[in-house]
Design a protein around this motif. Structure first.
Motif, PDB file in Angstrom:
ATOM      1  N   LEU A   1       0.864  -1.199   0.000  1.00  0.00           N
ATOM      2  CA  LEU A   1       0.000   0.000   0.000  1.00  0.00           C
ATOM      3  C   LEU A   1       0.893   1.239   0.000  1.00  0.00           C
ATOM      4  CD1 LEU A   1      -2.205  -1.013   3.082  1.00  0.00           C
ATOM      5  CD2 LEU A   1      -2.628  -1.551   0.692  1.00  0.00           C
ATOM      6  N   ALA A   2       0.686   2.077  -1.030  1.00  0.00           N
ATOM      7  CA  ALA A   2       1.466   3.328  -1.061  1.00  0.00           C
ATOM      8  C   ALA A   2       0.852   4.349  -0.105  1.00  0.00           C
ATOM      9  CB  ALA A   2       1.518   3.870  -2.476  1.00  0.00           C
ATOM     10  N   LYS A   3      -0.422   4.210   0.195  1.00  0.00           N
ATOM     11  CA  LYS A   3      -1.102   5.086   1.158  1.00  0.00           C
ATOM     12  C   LYS A   3      -2.242   4.308   1.821  1.00  0.00           C
ATOM     13  CE  LYS A   3      -3.894   7.893  -1.370  1.00  0.00           C
ATOM     14  NZ  LYS A   3      -4.477   8.708  -2.410  1.00  0.00           N
ATOM     15  N   PRO A   4      -2.583   4.657   3.041  1.00  0.00           N
ATOM     16  CA  PRO A   4      -3.551   3.859   3.799  1.00  0.00           C
ATOM     17  C   PRO A   4      -4.900   3.700   3.101  1.00  0.00           C
ATOM     18  CG  PRO A   4      -2.480   5.473   5.224  1.00  0.00           C
ATOM     19  CD  PRO A   4      -2.029   5.771   3.824  1.00  0.00           C
ATOM     20  N   ASP A   5      -5.398   4.726   2.360  1.00  0.00           N
ATOM     21  CA  ASP A   5      -6.739   4.575   1.798  1.00  0.00           C
ATOM     22  C   ASP A   5      -6.747   3.677   0.548  1.00  0.00           C
ATOM     23  OD1 ASP A   5      -5.767   6.175  -0.159  1.00  0.00           O
ATOM     24  OD2 ASP A   5      -7.106   7.880   0.203  1.00  0.00           O
ATOM     25  N   ALA A   6      -5.628   3.078   0.208  1.00  0.00           N
ATOM     26  CA  ALA A   6      -5.598   2.138  -0.933  1.00  0.00           C
ATOM     27  C   ALA A   6      -5.944   0.716  -0.501  1.00  0.00           C
ATOM     28  CB  ALA A   6      -4.219   2.164  -1.573  1.00  0.00           C
ATOM     29  N   LYS A   7      -6.223   0.545   0.779  1.00  0.00           N
ATOM     30  CA  LYS A   7      -6.458  -0.793   1.343  1.00  0.00           C
ATOM     31  C   LYS A   7      -7.463  -1.636   0.563  1.00  0.00           C
ATOM     32  CE  LYS A   7      -5.355  -1.340   6.129  1.00  0.00           C
ATOM     33  NZ  LYS A   7      -5.633  -0.835   7.454  1.00  0.00           N
ATOM     34  N   GLY A   8      -8.635  -1.008   0.259  1.00  0.00           N
ATOM     35  CA  GLY A   8      -9.703  -1.745  -0.423  1.00  0.00           C
ATOM     36  C   GLY A   8      -9.251  -2.244  -1.778  1.00  0.00           C
ATOM     37  N   ARG A   9      -8.573  -1.363  -2.546  1.00  0.00           N
ATOM     38  CA  ARG A   9      -8.141  -1.743  -3.898  1.00  0.00           C
ATOM     39  C   ARG A   9      -7.021  -2.780  -3.822  1.00  0.00           C
ATOM     40  NH1 ARG A   9      -6.023   2.676  -6.800  1.00  0.00           N
ATOM     41  NH2 ARG A   9      -6.012   3.851  -4.857  1.00  0.00           N
ATOM     42  N   ALA A  10      -6.144  -2.625  -2.852  1.00  0.00           N
ATOM     43  CA  ALA A  10      -5.041  -3.582  -2.697  1.00  0.00           C
ATOM     44  C   ALA A  10      -5.598  -4.956  -2.332  1.00  0.00           C
ATOM     45  CB  ALA A  10      -4.082  -3.100  -1.620  1.00  0.00           C
ATOM     46  N   PHE A  11      -6.600  -4.963  -1.468  1.00  0.00           N
ATOM     47  CA  PHE A  11      -7.241  -6.210  -1.038  1.00  0.00           C
ATOM     48  C   PHE A  11      -7.842  -6.924  -2.262  1.00  0.00           C
ATOM     49  CE2 PHE A  11     -10.566  -8.636   1.229  1.00  0.00           C
ATOM     50  CZ  PHE A  11      -9.807  -9.163   2.260  1.00  0.00           C
ATOM     51  N   ARG A  12      -8.547  -6.112  -3.128  1.00  0.00           N
ATOM     52  CA  ARG A  12      -9.142  -6.685  -4.351  1.00  0.00           C
ATOM     53  C   ARG A  12      -8.048  -7.223  -5.278  1.00  0.00           C
ATOM     54  NH1 ARG A  12     -12.748  -2.527  -4.212  1.00  0.00           N
ATOM     55  NH2 ARG A  12     -11.686  -1.273  -5.784  1.00  0.00           N
ATOM     56  N   MET A  13      -6.959  -6.490  -5.374  1.00  0.00           N
ATOM     57  CA  MET A  13      -5.840  -6.897  -6.237  1.00  0.00           C
ATOM     58  C   MET A  13      -5.303  -8.260  -5.784  1.00  0.00           C
ATOM     59  SD  MET A  13      -4.019  -5.628  -8.711  1.00  0.00           S
ATOM     60  CE  MET A  13      -3.067  -6.775  -9.626  1.00  0.00           C
ATOM     61  N   ALA A  14      -5.111  -8.389  -4.470  1.00  0.00           N
ATOM     62  CA  ALA A  14      -4.586  -9.660  -3.942  1.00  0.00           C
ATOM     63  C   ALA A  14      -5.555 -10.796  -4.258  1.00  0.00           C
ATOM     64  CB  ALA A  14      -4.358  -9.548  -2.438  1.00  0.00           C
TER      65      ALA A  14
ATOM     66  N   ARG B   1       7.600   0.026 -12.636  1.00  0.00           N
ATOM     67  CA  ARG B   1       6.886   0.681 -13.739  1.00  0.00           C
ATOM     68  C   ARG B   1       5.429   0.871 -13.367  1.00  0.00           C
ATOM     69  NH1 ARG B   1       7.195  -2.569 -19.037  1.00  0.00           N
ATOM     70  NH2 ARG B   1       9.153  -3.599 -18.535  1.00  0.00           N
ATOM     71  N   GLU B   2       4.865   2.006 -13.807  1.00  0.00           N
ATOM     72  CA  GLU B   2       3.454   2.267 -13.566  1.00  0.00           C
ATOM     73  C   GLU B   2       2.629   1.468 -14.571  1.00  0.00           C
ATOM     74  OE1 GLU B   2       2.387   6.434 -13.279  1.00  0.00           O
ATOM     75  OE2 GLU B   2       0.289   5.947 -13.748  1.00  0.00           O
ATOM     76  N   ALA B   3       1.536   0.854 -14.091  1.00  0.00           N
ATOM     77  CA  ALA B   3       0.664   0.106 -14.987  1.00  0.00           C
ATOM     78  C   ALA B   3      -0.603   0.918 -15.241  1.00  0.00           C
ATOM     79  CB  ALA B   3       0.308  -1.232 -14.361  1.00  0.00           C
ATOM     80  N   ASP B   4      -1.172   0.680 -16.409  1.00  0.00           N
ATOM     81  CA  ASP B   4      -2.392   1.394 -16.750  1.00  0.00           C
ATOM     82  C   ASP B   4      -3.583   0.562 -16.259  1.00  0.00           C
ATOM     83  OD1 ASP B   4      -4.233   3.081 -17.781  1.00  0.00           O
ATOM     84  OD2 ASP B   4      -3.859   2.602 -19.894  1.00  0.00           O
ATOM     85  N   GLY B   5      -3.819   0.578 -14.956  1.00  0.00           N
ATOM     86  CA  GLY B   5      -4.946  -0.160 -14.393  1.00  0.00           C
ATOM     87  C   GLY B   5      -4.581  -1.554 -13.893  1.00  0.00           C
ATOM     88  N   ALA B   6      -5.558  -2.165 -13.215  1.00  0.00           N
ATOM     89  CA  ALA B   6      -5.333  -3.457 -12.554  1.00  0.00           C
ATOM     90  C   ALA B   6      -5.000  -4.564 -13.550  1.00  0.00           C
ATOM     91  CB  ALA B   6      -6.562  -3.829 -11.732  1.00  0.00           C
ATOM     92  N   ASP B   7      -5.684  -4.539 -14.738  1.00  0.00           N
ATOM     93  CA  ASP B   7      -5.459  -5.620 -15.709  1.00  0.00           C
ATOM     94  C   ASP B   7      -4.027  -5.613 -16.217  1.00  0.00           C
ATOM     95  OD1 ASP B   7      -8.002  -6.419 -15.368  1.00  0.00           O
ATOM     96  OD2 ASP B   7      -8.788  -5.575 -17.248  1.00  0.00           O
ATOM     97  N   GLU B   8      -3.531  -4.424 -16.498  1.00  0.00           N
ATOM     98  CA  GLU B   8      -2.173  -4.341 -17.014  1.00  0.00           C
ATOM     99  C   GLU B   8      -1.173  -4.756 -15.916  1.00  0.00           C
ATOM    100  OE1 GLU B   8      -1.038  -0.855 -19.525  1.00  0.00           O
ATOM    101  OE2 GLU B   8       0.899  -1.152 -18.488  1.00  0.00           O
ATOM    102  N   ALA B   9      -1.471  -4.370 -14.667  1.00  0.00           N
ATOM    103  CA  ALA B   9      -0.602  -4.767 -13.547  1.00  0.00           C
ATOM    104  C   ALA B   9      -0.536  -6.288 -13.460  1.00  0.00           C
ATOM    105  CB  ALA B   9      -1.129  -4.176 -12.245  1.00  0.00           C
ATOM    106  N   MET B  10      -1.692  -6.904 -13.622  1.00  0.00           N
ATOM    107  CA  MET B  10      -1.772  -8.372 -13.565  1.00  0.00           C
ATOM    108  C   MET B  10      -0.929  -8.997 -14.680  1.00  0.00           C
ATOM    109  SD  MET B  10      -3.521 -10.724 -11.908  1.00  0.00           S
ATOM    110  CE  MET B  10      -5.186 -10.219 -11.500  1.00  0.00           C
ATOM    111  N   ALA B  11      -1.053  -8.414 -15.899  1.00  0.00           N
ATOM    112  CA  ALA B  11      -0.304  -8.945 -17.045  1.00  0.00           C
ATOM    113  C   ALA B  11       1.207  -8.811 -16.797  1.00  0.00           C
ATOM    114  CB  ALA B  11      -0.695  -8.203 -18.322  1.00  0.00           C
ATOM    115  N   ARG B  12       1.593  -7.694 -16.224  1.00  0.00           N
ATOM    116  CA  ARG B  12       3.022  -7.449 -15.931  1.00  0.00           C
ATOM    117  C   ARG B  12       3.529  -8.459 -14.874  1.00  0.00           C
ATOM    118  NH1 ARG B  12       7.821  -6.351 -16.779  1.00  0.00           N
ATOM    119  NH2 ARG B  12       8.982  -5.002 -15.370  1.00  0.00           N
ATOM    120  N   VAL B  13       2.693  -8.710 -13.874  1.00  0.00           N
ATOM    121  CA  VAL B  13       3.073  -9.691 -12.843  1.00  0.00           C
ATOM    122  C   VAL B  13       3.293 -11.062 -13.498  1.00  0.00           C
ATOM    123  CG1 VAL B  13       2.189 -11.026 -10.871  1.00  0.00           C
ATOM    124  CG2 VAL B  13       2.016  -8.533 -10.861  1.00  0.00           C
ATOM    125  N   ARG B  14       2.360 -11.435 -14.350  1.00  0.00           N
ATOM    126  CA  ARG B  14       2.465 -12.746 -15.045  1.00  0.00           C
ATOM    127  C   ARG B  14       3.761 -12.840 -15.809  1.00  0.00           C
ATOM    128  NH1 ARG B  14      -0.461 -16.300 -14.853  1.00  0.00           N
ATOM    129  NH2 ARG B  14      -2.552 -16.332 -14.035  1.00  0.00           N
TER     130      ARG B  14
END
Ligand code: AMP
Length: 412
Positions: free
Chosen positions: A330-343, A395-408
Motif C-alpha cells: 500500500l502506497a497510502k492507507p486509503d488504498a487498502k480496499g483496492r489492494a485487497f481486491r488486487m490480492a 513501472r506504472e501500470a495502466d490499471g489493474a489488468d495491465e498490472a496483472m499482465a506485468r506480474v504474469r
C-alpha cells in the motif's frame, strides 16, 4: 512464574517448512495410490481397546506396553490407534464392504500413537500413510502394494531403500516351525549365547540376529521357515516374487524377517533406508488373510502396508519447490480496499499473493516483500506500480489488468 508449557514427550510440532514437505509426500501418495484404484478412507483416531487387543495380538509389544489407553466418562475402555489395519478391517465388516466388488482398495493417512521410548526417528505420536486391499488373495495385490511403496519412497526422495521380503505361510506352519527351531537350538544349547538360551521359549527367532560366533554357527544349520511352507503358500510367494522380478524391483529374501504384529500370514516385507540409523524402517506390511474373520467378519483375505512420514522425511533430501510469490503493498492507507481486491484477483489466477497486514511503511513493506522472496510487488496508491524485485525496476501500470499482465510476465 508458572512452569513453561511444552509439547508432550515424544510428540513434535511440525513447522511450516516440514509441514509443506509432509503434505508433498501425502500428495504423492494420493496420486500413486489413486491411479492404482485405492480410495481415500478415514477411521477414528481412537477405538475400543478390544479391537487392538484382538486385532494386533495380545502378546505383541504394541498391546502389552505401547498403547495409550483411557476410560471415557461412561467407563468404556478406549485406545488411541497404534496402527491402521485393525480399524480398517473393523470398518470393512461394520459397513458390509464384503458385498461390494472385490478387492476393496483403501488408503489413509494421519496420526498414530505408541508409548515407546522416544529417540531419533521414534515418536509417541507419528504419522503414517497406510494402504490396504481387502477381499482377494491374488498375489498381484501383494506385488502391486510393494511396488507402490517402493515408488512412494523413491519419489519422496528417501531412496535408496533396502527391501526385505519373506513369507510366513499360515499360523500353523509358523507354530510348527518355531517348535522345530526351538528343538534345533536346544540340541545345540551348549554352543549358543546365554541370551539366546534364556529367550528360547519366547523368541527363538532372535537367534538369527545374534553377533555371538557360536550362535551364528548354530544358525547356519537352523531350519528356515521358507523351506517349510505349504505348497499353495510357496506358490503364492513364488508368484509375488515373479511379479516383482518382472517389474525390476530388487529385494532380499530374508526368512528371518519378523514384524511386530501378530496378524500376518504369507507375504511380509519391510523397506529400510540406507541413510537412517537404528530406526531405519521406512515402511512395511504384509498379508493378513485371517484378520477380518478374527474380528467377527466373513473370511476375507487382505494385504497392506504402513509407512512413517517422519522417517521418510528424515531419510529424504528433497526440498519442496519454492512457489513464486507476489507482494501487494500500500502506497497510502486509503488504498487498502483496492489492494485487497488486487490480492484476491491474483489469488484467483492461481498466484500466491500476500498483502501488507501489519501497518508497515512503504519502505518496510518492500523490505518485507524481499524477505519473503517475492518475485514482484504490486504497489497500490494513486497509481498501480509493479516492481521487479530482482532488478528493482518499477513501472506504472495502466490499471489493474495491465498490472496483472506485468506480474504474469515477471513470474514467467
Ligand atoms: P509398523 O506398523 O510398526 O511396521 O510401522 C510402520 C511404519 O511406521 C514404520 O516402518 C515406521 O516408518 C513408522 N513408525 C512406526 N512406529 C513409529 C514411531 N514410534 N515413530 C515414528 N515412526 C514410526
Amino acid at each position: 512464574m508458572s512452569p513453561k508449557l511444552q509439547a508432550p514427550r515424544g510428540t513434535l510440532d511440525v513447522q511450516p517448512g516440514d509441514a509443506r514437505r509432509r503434505l508433498r509426500i501425502v500428495r504423492i501418495a494420493e496420486e500413486l495410490l489413486g491411479r492404482a484404484g485405492y480410495e481415500p478412507f478415514e477411521t477414528p483416531v481412537f477405538e475400543d481397546t478390544e479391537l487392538f487387543a484382538r486385532g494386533v495380538g495380545e502378546s505383541t509389544d504394541i498391546v502389552q506396553k505401547e498403547m495409550f489407553t483411557f476410560e471415557d466418562k461412561a467407563g468404556r475402555l478406549l485406545t488411541l490407534r497404534p496402527e491402521a489395519t485393525a480399524a480398517i478391517c473393523r470398518a470393512y465388516v461394520e459397513h458390509g464392504m464384503h458385498k461390494l466388488a472385490q478387492p476393496v482398495k483403501l488408503w489413509t493417512w494421519g496420526p498414530f500413537f505408541r508409548h515407546e521410548a522416544p529417540q531419533a526417528g521414534r515418536f509417541r505420536q507419528f504419522t503414517q500413510i497406510d494402504a490396504e486391499a481387502l477381499g482377494s488373495d491374488d498375489p498381484s495385490l501383494d506385488a502391486e502394494l510393494i511396488l507402490l511403496l517402493a515408488e512412494l519412497i523413491e519419489r519422496a526422495g528417501a531412496g535408496p531403500a533396502r527391501l526385505r521380503l519373506s513369507s510366513l505361510g499360515t499360523p500353523e506352519t509358523r507354530a510348527a516351525y518355531l517348535d522345530a527351531l526351538r528343538s534345533h537350538l536346544r540340541a545345540h544349547e551348549n554352543r549358543v549365547s546365554r541370551e539366546v538360551r534364556e529367550r528360547l521359549d519366547q523368541n527363538p527367532l532372535r537367534a538369527f540376529d545374534a553377533d555371538h560366533p557360536g550362535t551364528q554357527a548354530v544358525m547356519t544349520e537352523a531350519p528356515r521357515l521358507l523351506d517349510r511352507l505349504e505348497p499353495d503358500d510357496a506358490a503364492h510367494f513364488a508368484d509375488v516374487r515373479a511379479l516383482l522380478d518382472a517389474a525390476g524391483l530388487a529385494y532380499e529374501v530374508d526368512s528371518t524377517l519378523v514384524r511386530g504384529l501378530d496378524y500376518y500370514t504369507r507375504t511380509v516385507f519391510e523397506f529400510e533406508s540406507e541413510r537412517l540409523g537404528a530406526q531405519a524402517a521406512l515402511g512395511g506390511g504384509g498379508r493378513y488373510d485371517r484378520l477380518v474373520e478374527e474380528l467377527g467378519g466373513p473370511a476375507t483375505p487382505g494385504v497392506g502396508w504402513a509407512a512413517g512420514i517422519e522417517r521418510i522425511l528424515l531419510a529424504s533430501d528433497a526440498e519442496p519447490e519454492d512457489e513464486a510469490r507476489v507482494f501487494v503493498a500500500l502506497a497510502k492507507p486509503d488504498a487498502k480496499g483496492r489492494a485487497f481486491r488486487m490480492a484476491r484477483s491474483l489469488r484467483a489466477q492461481g498466484i500466491r499473493a500476500e498483502i501488507e497486514q501489519a501497518g508497515r511503511s512503504l519502505k518496510g513493506q518492500l523490505k518485507q516483500a524481499d524477505r519473503i522472496g517475492a518475485r514482484a510487488t504490486v504497489i497500490v496508491g494513486d497509481t498501480i506500480d509493479v516492481r521487479d524485485m530482482d532488478s528493482g525496476e518499477q513501472r506504472e501500470a495502466d490499471g489493474a489488468d495491465e498490472a496483472m499482465a506485468r506480474v504474469r510476465e515477471l513470474l514467467g
